[in-house]
Motif scaffolding. Structure first.
Motif, mmCIF file in Angstrom:
data_model
loop_
_atom_site.group_PDB
_atom_site.id
_atom_site.type_symbol
_atom_site.label_atom_id
_atom_site.label_comp_id
_atom_site.label_asym_id
_atom_site.label_seq_id
_atom_site.Cartn_x
_atom_site.Cartn_y
_atom_site.Cartn_z
ATOM 1 N N GLN A 194 6.749 0.932 8.052
ATOM 2 C CA GLN A 194 7.122 2.165 8.734
ATOM 3 C C GLN A 194 8.633 2.183 8.969
ATOM 4 O OE1 GLN A 194 4.565 3.138 12.118
ATOM 5 N NE2 GLN A 194 3.093 1.587 11.437
ATOM 6 N N PHE A 195 9.222 3.358 8.747
ATOM 7 C CA PHE A 195 10.670 3.510 8.869
ATOM 8 C C PHE A 195 10.986 4.682 9.793
ATOM 9 C CE2 PHE A 195 9.752 1.605 4.781
ATOM 10 C CZ PHE A 195 10.642 0.544 4.730
ATOM 11 N N PRO A 196 11.565 4.423 10.960
ATOM 12 C CA PRO A 196 11.968 5.524 11.848
ATOM 13 C C PRO A 196 13.052 6.379 11.193
ATOM 14 C CG PRO A 196 11.987 3.401 12.988
ATOM 15 C CD PRO A 196 11.829 3.106 11.533
ATOM 16 N N ALA A 197 13.100 7.638 11.579
ATOM 17 C CA ALA A 197 14.075 8.561 10.987
ATOM 18 C C ALA A 197 15.503 8.114 11.248
ATOM 19 C CB ALA A 197 13.847 9.969 11.533
ATOM 20 N N ILE A 198 15.739 7.493 12.386
ATOM 21 C CA ILE A 198 17.103 7.075 12.715
ATOM 22 C C ILE A 198 17.611 6.010 11.747
ATOM 23 C CG2 ILE A 198 16.425 5.238 14.309
ATOM 24 C CD1 ILE A 198 18.765 6.100 16.094
ATOM 25 N N LEU A 199 16.677 5.292 11.106
ATOM 26 C CA LEU A 199 17.073 4.267 10.141
ATOM 27 C C LEU A 199 17.256 4.850 8.742
ATOM 28 C CD1 LEU A 199 14.886 1.182 11.174
ATOM 29 C CD2 LEU A 199 17.300 1.618 11.670
ATOM 30 N N TRP A 200 16.220 5.546 8.242
ATOM 31 C CA TRP A 200 16.323 5.995 6.855
ATOM 32 C C TRP A 200 17.307 7.148 6.689
ATOM 33 C CZ3 TRP A 200 15.051 10.926 5.360
ATOM 34 C CH2 TRP A 200 14.173 11.659 6.162
ATOM 35 N N ARG A 201 17.535 7.920 7.732
ATOM 36 C CA ARG A 201 18.516 8.999 7.613
ATOM 37 C C ARG A 201 19.948 8.479 7.617
ATOM 38 N NH1 ARG A 201 16.920 14.024 7.340
ATOM 39 N NH2 ARG A 201 14.797 14.595 7.954
ATOM 40 N N GLY A 202 20.126 7.216 7.923
ATOM 41 C CA GLY A 202 21.451 6.622 7.834
ATOM 42 C C GLY A 202 21.865 6.279 6.418
ATOM 43 N N ASN A 203 20.904 6.285 5.488
ATOM 44 C CA ASN A 203 21.187 6.020 4.069
ATOM 45 C C ASN A 203 21.230 7.359 3.342
ATOM 46 O OD1 ASN A 203 21.100 5.360 1.318
ATOM 47 N ND2 ASN A 203 19.912 3.499 1.690
ATOM 48 N N HIS A 204 22.430 7.805 2.999
ATOM 49 C CA HIS A 204 22.605 9.144 2.425
ATOM 50 C C HIS A 204 21.823 9.311 1.124
ATOM 51 C CE1 HIS A 204 24.451 12.961 1.500
ATOM 52 N NE2 HIS A 204 24.918 12.494 0.358
ATOM 53 N N ARG A 251 0.824 -1.217 0.000
ATOM 54 C CA ARG A 251 0.000 0.000 0.000
ATOM 55 C C ARG A 251 0.853 1.260 0.000
ATOM 56 N NH1 ARG A 251 -4.272 0.090 4.573
ATOM 57 N NH2 ARG A 251 -4.791 2.038 3.493
ATOM 58 N N PHE A 252 1.669 1.439 1.004
ATOM 59 C CA PHE A 252 2.562 2.595 1.035
ATOM 60 C C PHE A 252 3.533 2.435 2.194
ATOM 61 C CE2 PHE A 252 -1.327 3.694 3.324
ATOM 62 C CZ PHE A 252 -0.858 4.143 4.550
ATOM 63 N N ASN A 253 4.528 3.304 2.212
ATOM 64 C CA ASN A 253 5.486 3.370 3.315
ATOM 65 C C ASN A 253 5.251 4.646 4.113
ATOM 66 O OD1 ASN A 253 6.806 0.990 2.462
ATOM 67 N ND2 ASN A 253 8.095 2.155 1.049
ATOM 68 N N ILE A 254 5.631 4.599 5.363
ATOM 69 C CA ILE A 254 5.581 5.787 6.212
ATOM 70 C C ILE A 254 6.986 6.047 6.735
ATOM 71 C CG2 ILE A 254 4.641 6.846 8.292
ATOM 72 C CD1 ILE A 254 2.154 5.170 7.967
ATOM 73 N N TYR A 255 7.534 7.184 6.343
ATOM 74 C CA TYR A 255 8.857 7.586 6.815
ATOM 75 C C TYR A 255 8.683 8.665 7.877
ATOM 76 C CZ TYR A 255 10.903 5.103 2.861
ATOM 77 O OH TYR A 255 11.284 4.132 1.966
ATOM 78 N N GLU A 256 9.241 8.422 9.028
ATOM 79 C CA GLU A 256 9.156 9.402 10.106
ATOM 80 C C GLU A 256 9.769 10.729 9.650
ATOM 81 O OE1 GLU A 256 10.442 9.896 14.839
ATOM 82 O OE2 GLU A 256 11.260 8.271 13.613
ATOM 83 N N GLN A 257 9.087 11.824 9.946
ATOM 84 C CA GLN A 257 9.460 13.193 9.589
ATOM 85 C C GLN A 257 9.201 13.517 8.110
ATOM 86 O OE1 GLN A 257 13.537 13.801 10.771
ATOM 87 N NE2 GLN A 257 13.099 13.542 12.957
ATOM 88 N N ILE A 258 8.764 12.534 7.342
ATOM 89 C CA ILE A 258 8.425 12.759 5.936
ATOM 90 C C ILE A 258 6.940 12.537 5.702
ATOM 91 C CG2 ILE A 258 8.746 11.958 3.568
ATOM 92 C CD1 ILE A 258 11.073 13.559 4.462
ATOM 93 N N GLY A 259 6.454 11.382 6.134
ATOM 94 C CA GLY A 259 5.054 11.033 5.930
ATOM 95 C C GLY A 259 4.906 9.854 4.986
ATOM 96 N N CYS A 260 3.765 9.789 4.320
ATOM 97 C CA CYS A 260 3.481 8.676 3.410
ATOM 98 C C CYS A 260 4.318 8.794 2.144
ATOM 99 C CB CYS A 260 1.997 8.645 3.054
ATOM 100 S SG CYS A 260 0.917 8.418 4.479
ATOM 101 N N TYR A 261 4.699 7.640 1.623
ATOM 102 C CA TYR A 261 5.536 7.605 0.424
ATOM 103 C C TYR A 261 5.147 6.376 -0.381
ATOM 104 C CZ TYR A 261 9.751 8.734 -2.245
ATOM 105 O OH TYR A 261 10.620 9.122 -3.232
#
Length: 221
Positions: A177-187, A63-73
């Motif tokens: 769902q992806f916490p910011a601490i995880l996705w922000r680790g991928n430049h 359906r979709f992803n949710i990135y913390e501090q970004i929202g739905c993607y």
């Protein structure tokens, strides 16, 4: 997702109309010609983005992803069909728009003497505004930005094999769902998400920059 093709589609309609204005051999345009032009613009700017969005279902993994501090993607499965149905469309539209822009500018420069008469058939369109519209459609940079999006998709995550629609839609109703601490680790992922986040506001600012400070705009203020 619609904005990713909606913006280059608008640029295509702008440059296409400007080319028609500069290259038309008669000053007056019939009502049927105006209706036909409006219909073509509607097909490009409305119908095509709707079809584009509908086709994304084919490569939508869930359906979709949710990135913390970004929202739905959107959750598109990174595979060859995704590039054919999704990421290739904006730069292709940009290439066609750029071709029309070059043709419109060439027609304007070659027939500048007779251009004033043709502008009289297009209320509100002056030579200055004509050139600004060409510059605006070119400044949207749909081709390099589309190429950047393709590069980010190729490098930010692995390209998977396409097996079948059923395989792609396995457990389709899940939401990841992806916490910011995880996705922000991928430049590269950070660049891709922030690029998508700020592309539309940047286009709005570019549009205002071209027309918000024009003489006619300042006069109306």
């Amino acid at each position: 997702m619609g904005a990713s093709v909606g913006i280059p589609a608008v640029a295509l309609c702008i440059t296409r109309r400007l080319y028609q204005i500069a290259s038309v051999k008669t000053v007056s345009i019939s009502q049927s010609g105006k209706r036909r032009a409006a219909l073509i613009d509607a097909l490009i700017c409305v119908l095509f983005p709707l079809v584009y969005i509908a086709l994304q279902y084919i490569v939508q993994g869930h359906r979709f992803n949710i990135y913390e501090q970004i929202g739905c993607y959107p959750a598109l499965y990174n595979s060859l069909p995704m590039y054919l149905l999704s990421t290739m469309c904006p730069p292709l539209l940009g290439l066609v728009a750029a071709a029309y822009g070059v043709l419109a500018l060439r027609a304007f420069l070659r027939r500048h003497a007779a251009y004033a008469q043709r502008l009289s058939a297009s209320p509100g369109l002056t030579a200055s505004r004509y050139l600004r519209l060409i510059a605006l459609a070119s400044t949207l940079l749909t081709v390099p930005l589309g190429a950047l999006a393709i590069y980010l998709n190729l490098t930010a995550s692995l390209v998977g094999p396409w097996r079948s629609l059923a395989d792609t839609h396995f457990m389709f109703r899940r939401v990841e769902q992806f916490p910011a601490i995880l996705w922000r680790g991928n430049h590269l992922l950070v660049i891709a998400l922030e690029f998508t986040r700020w592309a539309s506001p940047a286009c709005a600012l570019i549009f205002f920059g071209f027309f918000g400070f024009a003489v006619e705009a300042r006069r109306s203020h």
